[in-house]
Design a protein around this motif. Structure first.
Motif, PDB file in Angstrom:
ATOM      1  N   PRO A  64      42.700  36.607  26.272  1.00  0.00           N
ATOM      2  CA  PRO A  64      42.437  37.579  27.372  1.00  0.00           C
ATOM      3  C   PRO A  64      43.744  38.382  27.775  1.00  0.00           C
ATOM      4  O   PRO A  64      44.592  37.479  27.780  1.00  0.00           O
ATOM      5  CB  PRO A  64      41.961  36.588  28.404  1.00  0.00           C
ATOM      6  N   THR A 107      45.240  40.927  30.846  1.00  0.00           N
ATOM      7  CA  THR A 107      44.994  42.102  32.153  1.00  0.00           C
ATOM      8  C   THR A 107      45.722  43.381  31.699  1.00  0.00           C
ATOM      9  O   THR A 107      46.619  43.204  31.403  1.00  0.00           O
ATOM     10  CB  THR A 107      45.484  41.292  33.467  1.00  0.00           C
ATOM     11  N   SER A 148      42.205  46.030  34.847  1.00  0.00           N
ATOM     12  CA  SER A 148      40.792  45.296  34.034  1.00  0.00           C
ATOM     13  C   SER A 148      41.151  44.032  33.291  1.00  0.00           C
ATOM     14  O   SER A 148      42.203  44.006  32.677  1.00  0.00           O
ATOM     15  CB  SER A 148      39.884  46.575  33.362  1.00  0.00           C
ATOM     16  N   GLN A 149      39.970  43.448  33.102  1.00  0.00           N
ATOM     17  CA  GLN A 149      40.136  42.187  32.345  1.00  0.00           C
ATOM     18  C   GLN A 149      39.542  42.647  30.895  1.00  0.00           C
ATOM     19  O   GLN A 149      38.456  42.974  30.699  1.00  0.00           O
ATOM     20  CB  GLN A 149      39.378  40.838  32.748  1.00  0.00           C
ATOM     21  N   GLN A 150      40.368  42.193  29.944  1.00  0.00           N
ATOM     22  CA  GLN A 150      39.879  42.619  28.319  1.00  0.00           C
ATOM     23  C   GLN A 150      40.234  41.440  27.589  1.00  0.00           C
ATOM     24  O   GLN A 150      40.831  40.527  27.908  1.00  0.00           O
ATOM     25  CB  GLN A 150      40.654  43.787  27.876  1.00  0.00           C
ATOM     26  N   TYR A 167      40.737  45.982  21.675  1.00  0.00           N
ATOM     27  CA  TYR A 167      40.477  45.553  23.277  1.00  0.00           C
ATOM     28  C   TYR A 167      38.990  45.580  23.473  1.00  0.00           C
ATOM     29  O   TYR A 167      38.508  46.558  23.230  1.00  0.00           O
ATOM     30  CB  TYR A 167      41.261  46.261  24.093  1.00  0.00           C
ATOM     31  N   ARG A 201      35.541  44.186  26.020  1.00  0.00           N
ATOM     32  CA  ARG A 201      34.922  43.389  27.213  1.00  0.00           C
ATOM     33  C   ARG A 201      34.916  42.075  26.968  1.00  0.00           C
ATOM     34  O   ARG A 201      34.474  41.653  25.741  1.00  0.00           O
ATOM     35  CB  ARG A 201      33.837  44.346  27.770  1.00  0.00           C
ATOM     36  N   PRO A 202      35.048  41.330  27.931  1.00  0.00           N
ATOM     37  CA  PRO A 202      34.883  39.744  27.625  1.00  0.00           C
ATOM     38  C   PRO A 202      33.408  39.508  27.029  1.00  0.00           C
ATOM     39  O   PRO A 202      33.299  38.488  26.162  1.00  0.00           O
ATOM     40  CB  PRO A 202      35.170  39.187  29.021  1.00  0.00           C
TER      41      PRO A 202
END
Length: 241
Positions: free
Chosen positions: A103, A105, A120-122, A145, A147-148
């Motif tokens: 993960p 940021t 954003s979190q990737q 990268y 999205r989770p």
């Protein structure tokens, strides 16, 4: 080697539209119906439809279907690329070897390169591409990268294979690649990439940043790949169609 299956299907669909099988304004059969008719997966069928759509013959609308818009393709110059894979000229034989999945940021520097929202979190997938015909070294080093939720959906598929990560996302989620924006620039080889590609840090390299958008215009994947400049050529062919 013949044309890829989805190219053959796209050509057949365009021929049938030109011959009047479906009139302008009429809906094509559904994707599942066409996939069964041609004996291919939904993913292959969607690639074929995208190719027909790029020619201007059809438009696709969620909840409505695929509508015939014209019977002859636009006359325009276009890059002669059979698939998104060919944007980076790997060839289908180049195998991905995943190094890390972690993960991250997005900070200001990463946002400037990728276009992802700062903060954003990737999930970052770092990998190498190796060509079996070039056992002496890797073809490219890349950070992708995601999205989770998309990274979680394809986690079991990230083993060594040749498929693009965007293809895996399409296969495991309801996302479909509608548009890819690619930027190419000359860079000095980062130390981490240089170590894996067998070149000197700071030596000339090429960086490809590819941004993948779905039908809603959502940026759902960014791939940043780096190639050693002394053994990589990026070729684009323009043809009128």
């Amino acid at each position: 080697m013949g044309e890829p299956r989805y190219v053959v299907i796209a050509d057949d669909l365009m021929g049938r539209i030109a011959a009047g099988r479906w009139a302008v304004g009429e809906l094509l059969p559904t994707e599942p119906e066409l996939a069964v008719e041609y004996g291919v997966s939904r993913e292959t069928l969607r690639r074929a439809l995208r190719r027909v759509e790029l020619g201007g013959l059809i438009s696709r609308h969620k909840g409505i279907g695929t509508r015939v818009e014209r019977t002859t393709p636009f006359t325009r110059f276009t890059t002669k690329l059979g698939s998104i894979e060919e944007l980076t000229q790997y060839g289908e034989a180049a195998v991905r070897h995943v190094l890390t999945v972690e993960p991250v940021t997005v900070d200001a520097a990463l946002s400037a390169v990728t276009g992802l929202a700062e903060g954003s979190q990737q999930v970052c997938v770092t990998s190498l591409r190796r060509d079996p015909e070039r056992p002496e070294g890797a073809v490219s080093w890349a950070k992708v990268y995601l999205r989770p939720e998309d990274a979680k959906a394809i986690a079991s598929d990230l083993g060594e294979n040749t498929r693009l990560i965007s293809d895996l996302v399409e296969a495991r989620t309801d996302r479909a690649v509608e548009r890819v924006v690619q930027r190419v620039r000359a860079v000095r080889m980062p130390a981490e990439a240089a170590a894996h590609l067998g070149v000197e840090p700071g030596s000339p390299g090429l960086e490809f940043v590819r941004r993948y958008y779905d039908a809603l215009g959502t940026l759902f994947e960014v791939a940043v790949s780096t190639h050693a400049g002394d053994h990589f050529v990026h070729e684009t062919i323009l043809s009128r169609r």
